[in-house]
Design an enzyme around this catalytic site. Structure first.
Site, PDB file in Angstrom:
ATOM      1  N   ASP A 210       0.526  -1.179  -0.188  1.00 30.51           N
ATOM      2  CA  ASP A 210      -0.475  -0.181   0.538  1.00 30.51           C
ATOM      3  C   ASP A 210       0.788   1.296   0.371  1.00 30.51           C
ATOM      4  OD1 ASP A 210      -1.698   2.290   0.852  1.00 30.51           O
ATOM      5  OD2 ASP A 210      -2.844   0.809   1.158  1.00 30.51           O
ATOM      6  N   HIS A 211       1.124   1.471  -1.356  1.00 29.78           N
ATOM      7  CA  HIS A 211       2.507   2.740  -1.576  1.00 29.78           C
ATOM      8  C   HIS A 211       2.123   3.978  -0.189  1.00 29.78           C
ATOM      9  CE1 HIS A 211      -0.957   5.179  -3.678  1.00 29.78           C
ATOM     10  NE2 HIS A 211       0.254   5.881  -3.859  1.00 29.78           N
ATOM     11  N   HIS A 273      -5.772   2.379   1.652  1.00 31.56           N
ATOM     12  CA  HIS A 273      -5.267   3.297   1.610  1.00 31.56           C
ATOM     13  C   HIS A 273      -5.534   4.708   3.292  1.00 31.56           C
ATOM     14  CE1 HIS A 273      -3.468   3.404  -1.502  1.00 31.56           C
ATOM     15  NE2 HIS A 273      -3.669   3.959  -2.513  1.00 31.56           N
TER      16      HIS A 273
HETATM   17  C1  BG6 Z   1      -3.898   4.643  -5.917  1.00 32.20           C
HETATM   18  C2  BG6 Z   1      -5.050   5.198  -6.997  1.00 32.20           C
HETATM   19  O1  BG6 Z   1      -4.080   3.528  -5.181  1.00 32.20           O
HETATM   20  O2  BG6 Z   1      -3.611   5.937  -5.376  1.00 32.20           O
HETATM   21  C3  BG6 Z   1      -5.457   6.040  -7.556  1.00 32.20           C
HETATM   22  O3  BG6 Z   1      -5.634   3.665  -7.707  1.00 32.20           O
HETATM   23  C4  BG6 Z   1      -4.995   6.997  -7.373  1.00 32.20           C
HETATM   24  O4  BG6 Z   1      -6.961   5.677  -7.880  1.00 32.20           O
HETATM   25  C5  BG6 Z   1      -3.762   7.048  -6.732  1.00 32.20           C
HETATM   26  O5  BG6 Z   1      -4.820   8.249  -7.712  1.00 32.20           O
HETATM   27  C6  BG6 Z   1      -2.848   8.274  -5.213  1.00 32.20           C
HETATM   28  O6  BG6 Z   1      -2.024   8.289  -5.147  1.00 32.20           O
HETATM   29  P1  BG6 Z   1      -1.439   9.741  -4.884  1.00 32.20           P
HETATM   30  O7  BG6 Z   1       0.175   8.840  -4.089  1.00 32.20           O
HETATM   31  O8  BG6 Z   1      -0.962  10.118  -5.805  1.00 32.20           O
HETATM   32  O9  BG6 Z   1      -2.134   9.862  -3.420  1.00 32.20           O
END
Ligand code: BG6
Length: 531
Positions: A210-211, A273
């Site tokens: 989960d980045h 997230h």
């Molecule tokens: C991803 C989603 O996990 O996270 C995307 O699939 C979303 O739809 C993205 O745009 C958002 O990541 P960040 O790091 O730009 O907030």
């Protein structure tokens, strides 16, 4: 108005980790399945290159891209180079580093649904690993592929012998895999995927990514709570009135209309997230920074979330973006995007309220909202404290206790990662000499990572890939955590599916979302922060 608190290195807390400090990741072969795909090109190659630039890769490191396209090693190196050069997340392309780095890049063509792809990969790996010590022949497989193919890859990895099951987390050589989200489509599919994965591998080999967990402020939540004496004693229902978690994006669904139609905002952003942000905010502190201890506490917090009641479900808000403007430019509505049905009922925005039934949080609402094509890109956790219990008469000339804004602690995940503390201060001026009243205004104390530490932050993927290479799973989600997330969101998804809106609510692209989202808080006497 803001007061900048600049940190000096001596003020930094010591690193909170149980890992022995090391200079770089373990020697390994990193195999990226889906190496010509969007994620690899936008994020993964740049992250690995940046690790090379920071001298964080072991001498015995190599990256093998696998995908359907026919390509030579040289062509693959060109593809990686272009991705790295185009990346906005890393600063500066260094030709000398690249020359060394590109020697470590290889490509294997193959259809991941066919055994032949794994045979070709095995031969290539054998050849590449022939000259290295057996205990250095670690392998790490990154499943950067659409979820419908996860199961087949996991089966093949196991049956081909490419990734043997290992019992000892400290054993060498190791075989690990990173599985991209979405992990399942609902609780039942997540359970079944976990079952499959754990029938071939041990939990310690699986890194569900989960980045958001790799983002600096997200990692800072526990540090802020544990390394400061002032926050933890007030981190509870006695002092906190409610918590607002916002993940607003200005982008639309871009080229992912097909995927998004089946996902929608709850699967795309909430189940993973936002649930992670909530868990890190609400959990008890573990007694040691050790992956399983941290994850145990997150799971406990998620399991304490009160299941939705029918009333709670009816209060939730879903909507789709309609055409509007982003940064002064017209953008289409969701239903006009490629791959999206003109009569789609997939929400691109949701807002909901969760209650956590434990001693720390009982009675404190957690409001969560996320949407695409909103007014600003911002992700934050705003912890709002109770209003001051009483005021000195005449402080603002108004009724005691009514007019002073509450303190808010804002953990800014992005952009400008950092922390803001909002408090009340006397407005300057000689008003006291003229009137018996003192003006009170809200001011911000602000900490921004890049300013205080005078460095750009590592992209989340870089942190997470390195963690996988050193075997630290703290920032990855465990099977029970994924399941606990689905336990919360499944009833909502089922309720929405069973009760399609007669007319889908919309919000104008470039706005702060639909009006009913304001009612969700107004009913409790609160309002959303406008970040
Ligand atoms: C991803 C989603 O996990 O996270 C995307 O699939 C979303 O739809 C993205 O745009 C958002 O990541 P960040 O790091 O730009 O907030």
């Amino acid at each position: 108005m803001s007061i900048h608190v600049k940190a000096t290195p001596s003020q930094f807390p010591p690193p909170m980790t149980s890992m022995t400090p090391r200079e770089h990741g373990d020697p390994c072969s990193m195999v990226i399945f889906g190496a010509t795909g969007d994620l690899a090109r936008r994020k993964l190659f740049a992250a690995v290159y940046h690790l090379a630039k920071g001298r964080l890769l072991a001498h015995d490191f190599r990256l093998i891209g696998v995908d359907r396209a026919t390509m030579t090693d040289q062509e693959f190196r060109e593809l990686v180079r272009k991705s790295v050069e185009a990346s906005e997340e890393i600063s500066g392309f260094d030709a000398a580093i690249w020359e060394e780095f590109e020697q470590r890049l290889y490509y294997v063509q193959g259809d991941l649904t066919q055994t032949s792809a794994y045979t070709a990969l095995r031969e290539r790996l054998h050849a590449l690993e022939a000259r290295i010590e057996a205990r250095h022949a670690n392998r790490f497989f990154y499943l950067s592929v659409p979820p419908f193919i996860f199961r087949e890859i996991v089966d093949h990895l196991s049956s081909s012998g490419l990734a043997p099951r290992t019992e000892d987390p400290k054993g060498r050589p190791w075989a690990r895999m990173i599985i991209e989200k979405p992990f399942g489509h609902d609780l039942a599919s997540a359970l079944s995927l976990n079952h499959l994965v754990l029938s071939h591998f041990n939990e310690h080999q699986i890194y569900r990514i989960d980045h958001y967990l790799g983002k600096e402020t997200v990692q800072n939540i526990l540090v802020l709570r544990a390394a400061n004496a002032i926050f933890e004693p007030i981190w509870n229902r006695s002092h906190i009135s409610h918590v607002q978690i916002t993940a607003a994006e200005t982008v639309g669904v871009e080229s992912r209309g097909n995927y998004y139609e089946h996902a929608g905002v709850v699967r795309d952003m909430f189940q993973n997230h936002l649930m992670q942000l909530l868990a890190l905010t609400a959990m008890e502190l573990p007694h040691r920074m050790q992956a399983n201890l941290v994850r145990d506490e997150k799971v406990k917090a998620m399991r304490a979330i009160r299941p939705f009641t029918l009333g709670g479900l009816q209060e939730t808000v879903r909507a789709q973006y309609a055409a509007g403007q982003i940064k002064g430019k017209p953008v289409p509505g969701y239903r006009e995007e490629n791959g999206v049905s003109p009569s789609s009922a997939t929400p691109t925005y949701a807002a909901l309220k969760l209650m956590i039934d434990n001693g720390r949080w009982r009675g404190v609402p957690f409001y969560l909202r996320s949407g695409k094509r909103m007014a600003r890109r911002t992700t934050e956790i705003a912890i709002q404290f109770h209003k001051p219990p009483y005021l000195i008469d005449g402080l603002t000339g108004l009724e005691p206790g009514t007019e002073v804004d509450p303190n808010i602690l804002v953990l800014r995940v992005q952009p400008d990662d950092g922390v803001t503390f909002r408090f009340s201060a006397k407005a300057p001026g000689a008003a006291l000499a003229l009137t018996p009243e003192i003006e009170v205004a809200s001011v911000d104390m602000d900490f921004t990572y890049t300013e205080a530490f005078e460095q750009t932050l590592s992209p989340a993927y870089e942190t997470l890939i390195l963690d996988c290479m050193i075997g630290d799973a703290t920032l990855f989600t465990r099977s029970d955590e994924v399941e606990a997330g689905w336990h919360v969101t499944d009833p909502l998804l089922e309720y929405w599916a069973a009760n399609p809106p007669t007319q889908m609510a919309t919000y104008e692209a470039g706005s702060w979302g639909p009006e009913p989202a304001d009612d969700l808080l107004a009913r409790d006497g609160f309002a959303w922060r406008k970040p």
